[in-house]
Design a protein around this motif. Structure first.
Motif, PDB file in Angstrom:
ATOM      1  N   GLU A  79       0.833  -1.207   0.000  1.00 13.32           N
ATOM      2  CA  GLU A  79       0.000   0.000   0.000  1.00 13.32           C
ATOM      3  C   GLU A  79       0.868   1.257   0.000  1.00 13.32           C
ATOM      4  O   GLU A  79       1.992   1.238   0.497  1.00 13.32           O
ATOM      5  CB  GLU A  79      -0.909   0.040   1.238  1.00 13.32           C
ATOM      6  CG  GLU A  79      -1.932  -1.059   1.325  1.00 13.32           C
ATOM      7  CD  GLU A  79      -2.770  -0.966   2.590  1.00 13.32           C
ATOM      8  OE1 GLU A  79      -2.561  -0.009   3.381  1.00 13.32           O
ATOM      9  OE2 GLU A  79      -3.623  -1.829   2.809  1.00 13.32           O
ATOM     10  N   PHE A  80       0.325   2.340  -0.557  1.00 12.61           N
ATOM     11  CA  PHE A  80       0.956   3.644  -0.372  1.00 12.61           C
ATOM     12  C   PHE A  80      -0.114   4.727  -0.324  1.00 12.61           C
ATOM     13  O   PHE A  80      -1.241   4.543  -0.791  1.00 12.61           O
ATOM     14  CB  PHE A  80       2.010   3.938  -1.449  1.00 12.61           C
ATOM     15  CG  PHE A  80       1.487   4.054  -2.856  1.00 12.61           C
ATOM     16  CD1 PHE A  80       1.019   5.262  -3.360  1.00 12.61           C
ATOM     17  CD2 PHE A  80       1.494   2.957  -3.699  1.00 12.61           C
ATOM     18  CE1 PHE A  80       0.567   5.377  -4.659  1.00 12.61           C
ATOM     19  CE2 PHE A  80       1.043   3.055  -5.011  1.00 12.61           C
ATOM     20  CZ  PHE A  80       0.573   4.270  -5.486  1.00 12.61           C
ATOM     21  N   GLU A  81       0.269   5.848   0.265  1.00 11.71           N
ATOM     22  CA  GLU A  81      -0.664   6.953   0.493  1.00 11.71           C
ATOM     23  C   GLU A  81      -0.290   8.167  -0.340  1.00 11.71           C
ATOM     24  O   GLU A  81       0.886   8.488  -0.502  1.00 11.71           O
ATOM     25  CB  GLU A  81      -0.660   7.322   1.980  1.00 11.71           C
ATOM     26  CG  GLU A  81      -1.585   8.473   2.344  1.00 11.71           C
ATOM     27  CD  GLU A  81      -1.477   8.866   3.801  1.00 11.71           C
ATOM     28  OE1 GLU A  81      -1.921   9.976   4.154  1.00 11.71           O
ATOM     29  OE2 GLU A  81      -0.926   8.064   4.601  1.00 11.71           O
ATOM     30  N   LEU A  82      -1.302   8.835  -0.876  1.00  9.83           N
ATOM     31  CA  LEU A  82      -1.128  10.057  -1.646  1.00  9.83           C
ATOM     32  C   LEU A  82      -2.024  11.145  -1.063  1.00  9.83           C
ATOM     33  O   LEU A  82      -3.121  10.874  -0.600  1.00  9.83           O
ATOM     34  CB  LEU A  82      -1.523   9.846  -3.111  1.00  9.83           C
ATOM     35  CG  LEU A  82      -0.809   8.748  -3.899  1.00  9.83           C
ATOM     36  CD1 LEU A  82      -1.533   8.501  -5.210  1.00  9.83           C
ATOM     37  CD2 LEU A  82       0.647   9.131  -4.159  1.00  9.83           C
ATOM     38  N   VAL A  83      -1.563  12.381  -1.116  1.00 13.68           N
ATOM     39  CA  VAL A  83      -2.404  13.527  -0.791  1.00 13.68           C
ATOM     40  C   VAL A  83      -2.354  14.459  -1.994  1.00 13.68           C
ATOM     41  O   VAL A  83      -1.276  14.907  -2.394  1.00 13.68           O
ATOM     42  CB  VAL A  83      -1.925  14.255   0.484  1.00 13.68           C
ATOM     43  CG1 VAL A  83      -2.737  15.528   0.692  1.00 13.68           C
ATOM     44  CG2 VAL A  83      -2.065  13.341   1.695  1.00 13.68           C
ATOM     45  N   ILE A  84      -3.515  14.728  -2.580  1.00 16.15           N
ATOM     46  CA  ILE A  84      -3.575  15.466  -3.846  1.00 16.15           C
ATOM     47  C   ILE A  84      -4.260  16.807  -3.648  1.00 16.15           C
ATOM     48  O   ILE A  84      -5.328  16.900  -3.032  1.00 16.15           O
ATOM     49  CB  ILE A  84      -4.289  14.626  -4.927  1.00 16.15           C
ATOM     50  CG1 ILE A  84      -3.525  13.309  -5.138  1.00 16.15           C
ATOM     51  CG2 ILE A  84      -4.392  15.402  -6.228  1.00 16.15           C
ATOM     52  CD1 ILE A  84      -4.056  12.457  -6.240  1.00 16.15           C
ATOM     53  N   ILE A  85      -3.644  17.850  -4.202  1.00 14.83           N
ATOM     54  CA  ILE A  85      -4.134  19.211  -4.045  1.00 14.83           C
ATOM     55  C   ILE A  85      -5.279  19.494  -5.019  1.00 14.83           C
ATOM     56  O   ILE A  85      -5.448  18.781  -6.020  1.00 14.83           O
ATOM     57  CB  ILE A  85      -2.993  20.234  -4.267  1.00 14.83           C
ATOM     58  CG1 ILE A  85      -2.439  20.108  -5.699  1.00 14.83           C
ATOM     59  CG2 ILE A  85      -1.879  20.018  -3.236  1.00 14.83           C
ATOM     60  CD1 ILE A  85      -1.415  21.182  -6.044  1.00 14.83           C
ATOM     61  N   PRO A  86      -6.080  20.531  -4.757  1.00 14.95           N
ATOM     62  CA  PRO A  86      -7.234  20.839  -5.613  1.00 14.95           C
ATOM     63  C   PRO A  86      -6.880  21.053  -7.083  1.00 14.95           C
ATOM     64  O   PRO A  86      -7.637  20.642  -7.968  1.00 14.95           O
ATOM     65  CB  PRO A  86      -7.793  22.120  -5.001  1.00 14.95           C
ATOM     66  CG  PRO A  86      -7.391  22.058  -3.568  1.00 14.95           C
ATOM     67  CD  PRO A  86      -6.042  21.402  -3.571  1.00 14.95           C
ATOM     68  N   GLU A  87      -5.740  21.677  -7.367  1.00 10.29           N
ATOM     69  CA  GLU A  87      -5.333  21.929  -8.753  1.00 10.29           C
ATOM     70  C   GLU A  87      -5.229  20.622  -9.533  1.00 10.29           C
ATOM     71  O   GLU A  87      -5.714  20.506 -10.670  1.00 10.29           O
ATOM     72  CB  GLU A  87      -3.985  22.651  -8.768  1.00 10.29           C
ATOM     73  CG  GLU A  87      -3.428  22.939 -10.144  1.00 10.29           C
ATOM     74  CD  GLU A  87      -4.037  24.162 -10.807  1.00 10.29           C
ATOM     75  OE1 GLU A  87      -3.673  24.439 -11.959  1.00 10.29           O
ATOM     76  OE2 GLU A  87      -4.885  24.829 -10.167  1.00 10.29           O
TER      77      GLU A  87
END
Length: 203
Positions: free
Chosen positions: A158-166
C-alpha cells in the motif's frame, strides 16, 4: 518520454474491437492543438501512438494490444471514461514532474478516498502487488494514471497520496479515483536503474 504533468483530460467516445486488441477514440480539447498522426501520447500513463486524428487532435484514435489491455486499466474503459493525457516531452520543456517512460509496471486499486483539510485536499490509499513495495519510498515519486505524484507514506502492498485541488481539477483523480477503481502505476525509473546497478555489483 513524459513528465507526468497532465495537459488535458479526454473522454472515450468510441471503442472498436480488432483481432488482437482495441481501437479507442478520445474527444478532448488541447490548449495548443498540434497533435499529428504518429505522435506519441500518454493515455492514463501508458505510451501510445496516434493512428488518426481530426480537428488538430481534438478527436484522435489509438490502438491497444491485448497485452496492454491486460497490464493496464484500459480493459475497463467504457464509453464516457475520463482519461489523463500528455504529449511527449520536447527538448525545451521544463521538467516539472519527473522522468516518465509511459511503460506501465503494474496496476493498483484505490482503497479509500477521503477529503482532508476542510475538503481542500484529498487523501488516497492505493493497494498494489507487494512485490513493488521496494520501489515506493515516502517522499519518492510514482506515476499514477500518468500523473507525477509524491508518495506520502508506504507500507508493504500500500501507499498513500495527498492530492491538491489543482491536480484534482485538471486530472481524472477527482472523478474516477473512487474505492475499487483500478489505476495504472509506473515506478520511478531511477529506482529501476539503482536496482540493476546493485544487482550488477553483486556478481
Amino acid at each position: 518520454m513524459f513528465t507526468g504533468l497532465i495537459e488535458a483530460t479526454g473522454e472515450i467516445v468510441r471503442i472498436e474491437n480488432t483481432e488482437d486488441g482495441k481501437l479507442f477514440s478520445i474527444q478532448t480539447k488541447w490548449t495548443e492543438p498540434d497533435l499529428k498522426k504518429g505522435d506519441s501520447i500518454s493515455v492514463n500513463g501508458a505510451c501510445h501512438t496516434v493512428t488518426s486524428f481530426e480537428n488538430k487532435g481534438d478527436l484522435f484514435t489509438f490502438y491497444s494490444s491485448f497485452k496492454t489491455l491486460e497490464l493496464t486499466n484500459f480493459g475497463k474503459f467504457v464509453l464516457g471514461s475520463r482519461v489523463n493525457l500528455e504529449r511527449s516531452v520536447q527538448p525545451h520543456t521544463r521538467m516539472g514532474g519527473h522522468m516518465v517512460t509511459g511503460h506501465i509496471d503494474t496496476t493498483g486499486e484505490i482503497l479509500s478516498a477521503e477529503n482532508k483539510d476542510e475538503g481542500k485536499v484529498k487523501r488516497f490509499l492505493v493497494r498494489h502487488d507487494p512485490e513493488f513495495s521496494k520501489y515506493l519510498a515516502p517522499r519518492g515519486s510514482v506515476t499514477v494514471d500518468g500523473i507525477s505524484l509524491t508518495i506520502v507514506d508506504s507500507s508493504p502492498g500500500e501507499f498513500e497520496l495527498v492530492i491538491i485541488p489543482e491536480t484534482l481539477e485538471k486530472t481524472n483523480a477527482g472523478i474516477a479515483w473512487k474505492p475499487g477503481a483500478r489505476v495504472n502505476l509506473e515506478i520511478d525509473i531511477v529506482a529501476r536503474y539503482l536496482e540493476q546497478l546493485l544487482k550488477s555489483g553483486t556478481r
